[in-house]
Design a protein around this motif. Structure first.
Motif, PDB file in Angstrom:
ATOM      1  N   PRO A 150      39.150  14.015 -50.222  1.00 46.82           N
ATOM      2  CA  PRO A 150      39.878  14.764 -49.194  1.00 46.82           C
ATOM      3  C   PRO A 150      39.602  14.140 -47.827  1.00 46.82           C
ATOM      4  O   PRO A 150      38.514  13.609 -47.579  1.00 46.82           O
ATOM      5  CB  PRO A 150      39.278  16.167 -49.293  1.00 46.82           C
ATOM      6  N   GLU A 151      40.576  14.200 -46.974  1.00 49.14           N
ATOM      7  CA  GLU A 151      40.441  13.583 -45.660  1.00 49.14           C
ATOM      8  C   GLU A 151      39.208  14.099 -44.928  1.00 49.14           C
ATOM      9  O   GLU A 151      38.480  13.337 -44.292  1.00 49.14           O
ATOM     10  CB  GLU A 151      41.697  13.852 -44.829  1.00 49.14           C
ATOM     11  N   GLU A 152      38.942  15.396 -45.031  1.00 51.84           N
ATOM     12  CA  GLU A 152      37.810  15.974 -44.323  1.00 51.84           C
ATOM     13  C   GLU A 152      36.487  15.410 -44.850  1.00 51.84           C
ATOM     14  O   GLU A 152      35.548  15.145 -44.088  1.00 51.84           O
ATOM     15  CB  GLU A 152      37.819  17.502 -44.470  1.00 51.84           C
ATOM     16  N   THR A 153      36.418  15.222 -46.178  1.00 47.55           N
ATOM     17  CA  THR A 153      35.193  14.679 -46.768  1.00 47.55           C
ATOM     18  C   THR A 153      34.949  13.250 -46.314  1.00 47.55           C
ATOM     19  O   THR A 153      33.822  12.866 -45.978  1.00 47.55           O
ATOM     20  CB  THR A 153      35.278  14.725 -48.309  1.00 47.55           C
TER      21      THR A 153
ATOM     22  N   LYS B 217      35.996  11.803 -43.578  1.00 46.97           N
ATOM     23  CA  LYS B 217      35.618  11.776 -42.164  1.00 46.97           C
ATOM     24  C   LYS B 217      34.183  12.249 -41.981  1.00 46.97           C
ATOM     25  O   LYS B 217      33.428  11.688 -41.184  1.00 46.97           O
ATOM     26  CB  LYS B 217      36.579  12.647 -41.356  1.00 46.97           C
ATOM     27  N   ALA B 218      33.810  13.292 -42.721  1.00 45.11           N
ATOM     28  CA  ALA B 218      32.469  13.855 -42.562  1.00 45.11           C
ATOM     29  C   ALA B 218      31.385  12.912 -43.051  1.00 45.11           C
ATOM     30  O   ALA B 218      30.268  12.912 -42.534  1.00 45.11           O
ATOM     31  CB  ALA B 218      32.372  15.182 -43.308  1.00 45.11           C
TER      32      ALA B 218
ATOM     33  N   TYR C 101      27.132  12.543 -35.831  1.00 44.58           N
ATOM     34  CA  TYR C 101      27.233  13.997 -35.960  1.00 44.58           C
ATOM     35  C   TYR C 101      25.841  14.613 -35.917  1.00 44.58           C
ATOM     36  O   TYR C 101      24.945  14.173 -36.632  1.00 44.58           O
ATOM     37  CB  TYR C 101      27.874  14.367 -37.299  1.00 44.58           C
TER      38      TYR C 101
END
Length: 702
Positions: free
Chosen positions: A191-194, A196-197, A692
């Protein structure tokens, strides 16, 4: 499911505040035509370290080759027979851990090295290597082959991949390896969020993983501040290369040639320079002096490496680790007795053992002293007996400090960072251990007569000034290939499987120049040296030469012809003698090889420190250091050293800081000059400030 390919552009555009270094332009040299074929074959043998492909050319050659039937193809038949006896008795199985500090494995690796070294021609060397690749433990094969290629006279100039490409798992921790394996298992579908994170993105056919350095989870006592330095791939490769050049188990005649008589001096000089450079980095981070330890007191420096070598996780050492257990009693007695024996000899000013009489007043006795602490075969040469490495100070000290349990048998043991040259420099206690050894050697050096005016003064020559450009450090991203940490089928490896890269911030500095203003009354050929040293100690006190002479880092060493009158001599940081360009990837090596070229520094100066690590990280207000310049008369090299690229003249390594300076006022001469300079830092002070806050190993803004 969106793949990381979709967000590649987003990630690349939002790469944070660090620039991305692309090592495209590199100085090259033409490879000797007789080496072309073997160069390709050597790279093929190292294409995948762990896996053996039955479809590969080397496999059929290795399966069919019979060493015993070709004994006449080796210059030392006895070495061949010795290896075959061991082979029949049983050697380290495939896929087991290999460490040169495990006694049985050292014996096996040394005999295998002899096979490679004594092969009469390239064809025999390749067939022997193919046989070893197919039949033997992959770690042992790689260690022995790598070392032999760099020592054989007829393979000089061959380029081998960097240690961090061959053993990626020793240069990155488990966190990034987990992300790589996850990518492979899920075929890159995140997933895109994964994505990026976790700092993963894809460009063309390659996956990239943003990866920072270890934090407080690995290092206590604020040692994590130095992780960008102690875990640097160039810093750790530098250490591996040194022990490739000077293996502790080797006889100096074979591996050092004319430098055999300076082996102990080389040992001392290397570690003195290594520790001096480390000390500067400690000071720039506000960590002060290198801590001391006692074998009889709890060891304060804990270390949790989070390294994994495909077999076992590395041992962890908690803070205030107690070495004085019943299991360690004999080991502690040994290292303690070894140290006290040396001190007893120091007190008398001479050493009588191993059929040698050593006068500590003689500056050349450094060769014996260095050999004593390394415990190499040259120390016992006059006794005519082989070395018992089970009774090696370095080996036992590493075992004690590593905090691993006793090995289960010859081949099964829990690894520690100190048992591998690729990982030793990551452990804070490594520097404490070698600082202890250096302190003992400095005790010996107190017997040496200090240099006097007649030794140091060059009549008619004066350094009026040296000018140093502004010194600026910064962090930049660097991509290095870690594909060899992964497993592929033969089909995947031949049809262009995905490559895996780590993108990591690393220390660098802006190019700078140093200009020497020298007045000479006569024309003469001279040697010019440039050193760097701290100005203040860890408590902020001004350091005098009396207390600081052992902390000078040698930057440059070159010859120059002075003219009568004023001389302006400029040297750029790219010119400095002791440093090299960064290594390039295996892919770049092949690309250049297809053009008949190889990277010059990887061919000639592979064992030098990368120039980007020349300066300690600066500070916003400027980290104070001293530059010391010295000009003295050149003397032609002794005949045995004329073919060497390691020395410029006949002086001791580190001259004139190879002896104590009890009275600095008597040391300084007109042909010397000290300049106070400051090193500034641009950008985030630490690499993890650009990540982060909720992710300890991801990089910010991705």
């Amino acid at each position: 499911m969106k793949t990381v390919l979709i967000i590649a552009g987003l990630v690349a555009l939002a790469a944070g505040s660090f620039p991305v270094y692309k090592h495209e332009q590199v100085a090259t040299k033409k490879l000797d035509e007789k080496l072309h074929d073997f160069q390709y074959k050597a790279l093929s043998l190292l294409e995948n370290v762990v896996e053996v492909y039955e479809q590969a050319e080397y496999y059929s050659i290795g399966r069919e080759y019979d060493i015993e039937k070709h004994v006449d193809m080796y210059t030392d038949p006895k070495a061949v027979q010795a290896f075959l006896v061991l082979w029949r008795a049983g050697v380290t199985p495939k896929y087991y851990l290999f460490s040169i500090f495990q006694e049985r494995q050292r014996v096996e690796a040394e005999l295998l090295y002899d096979l490679f070294y004594t092969a009469k021609d390239y064809d025999t060397l390749y067939k022997t290597a193919a046989w070893a690749k197919v039949h033997l433990n992959e770690g042992m094969f790689l260690y022995s082959f790598y070392t032999a290629v760099y020592h054989r006279p007829d393979t000089h100039g061959i380029v081998l991949p960097s240690p961090y490409e061959l053993w990626p798992q020793y240069f990155v921790n488990m966190e990034v390896l987990y992300r790589m394996v996850s990518t492979q298992l899920f075929n890159g579908e995140f997933p895109e969020e994964t994505a990026k994170a976790t700092g993963v993105f894809k460009e063309q056919n390659s996956y990239y993983y943003y990866y920072n350095y270890s934090d407080q989870m690995s290092y206590d006592n604020n040692e994590h501040r130095l992780a960008y330095f102690t875990e640097d791939i160039g810093w750790n490769s530098y250490y591996y290369y040194f022990h490739t050049n000077v293996p502790f188990w080797s006889e100096g005649d074979q591996t050092l040639g004319p430098f055999k008589e300076r082996r102990g001096e080389i040992y001392y000089y290397f570690y003195q320079q290594l520790l001096s450079r480390y000390y500067l980095e400690r000071l720039s981070n506000g960590l002060g002096e290198v801590p001391r330890f006692s074998w009889f007191a709890p060891l304060r420096a804990g270390y949790y490496p989070y390294l994994y070598n495909s077999y076992y996780p590395f041992a962890q050492r908690h803070n205030y680790y107690v070495m004085g257990t019943p299991e360690n009693e004999e080991y502690i007695q040994f290292v303690d007795t070894y140290e006290k024996s040396f001190l007893q000899f120091i007190q008398t000013g001479q050493f009588k053992a191993f059929k040698q009489e050593v006068d500590f007043h003689n500056s050349k006795s450094i060769n014996f002293v260095g050999n004593f602490w390394q415990g190499n075969p040259d120390l016992y040469e006059k006794e005519g007996r082989s070395r018992n490495y089970e009774q090696s100070y370095e080996k036992i000290a590493r075992r004690l400090l590593g905090a691993a349990p006793e090995p289960y048998d010859d081949y099964r043991y829990i690894p520690t960072a100190l048992e591998f040259y690729q990982t030793s420099l990551r452990d804070p206690v490594f520097y404490q251990m070698y600082a202890k050894i250096m302190n003992y050697i400095v005790e010996y050096k107190q017997w040496l007569e200090p240099y006097n005016q007649d030794d140091l003064h060059y009549v008619g020559v004066k350094i009026n000034d040296i000018k140093v450009d502004e010194l600026v450090t910064y962090f930049e991203y660097y991509d290095f290939n870690v594909t060899r940490a992964m497993y592929f089928s033969y089909e995947e490896s031949t049809v262009g499987s995905h490559n895996f890269f780590v993108r990591q911030p690393r220390l660098n500095h802006k190019p700078f120049s140093v200009t020497f203003d020298v007045k000479s009354d006569v024309e003469s050929e001279v040697v010019i040296k440039l050193f760097m040293a701290p100005k203040y100690d860890g408590e902020g006190r001004l350091l005098t030469l009396e207390d600081n002479w052992m902390n000078f880092v040698e930057l440059d060493w070159f010859t120059h012809k002075l003219t009568s009158g004023q001389n302006k001599i400029q040297r750029t940081s790219d010119d400095f003698f002791f440093y090299k360009e960064d290594s390039v990837s295996s892919g770049k090596i092949v690309e250049l090889l297809n053009q008949g070229q190889v990277p010059e520094d990887m061919s000639e100066d592979y064992d030098s420190l990368p120039s980007r690590l020349m300066l300690p990280r600066g500070t916003n207000g400027g980290f104070p250091v001293q530059f010391f310049a010295f000009v003295y008369q050149y003397e032609a090299l002794q005949p045995e050293y004329k073919e060497s690229s390691y020395v410029v003249d006949n002086k001791p390594f580190g001259y004139p800081f190879d002896r104590p300076i009890p009275v600095p006022q008597l040391f300084f001469q007109p042909n010397m000059y000290i300049e106070d300079v400051y090193i500034y830092h641009q950008g985030p002070e630490y690499p993890w400030w650009n990540q982060y806050p909720e992710h300890t190993n991801a990089v910010h803004n991705h």
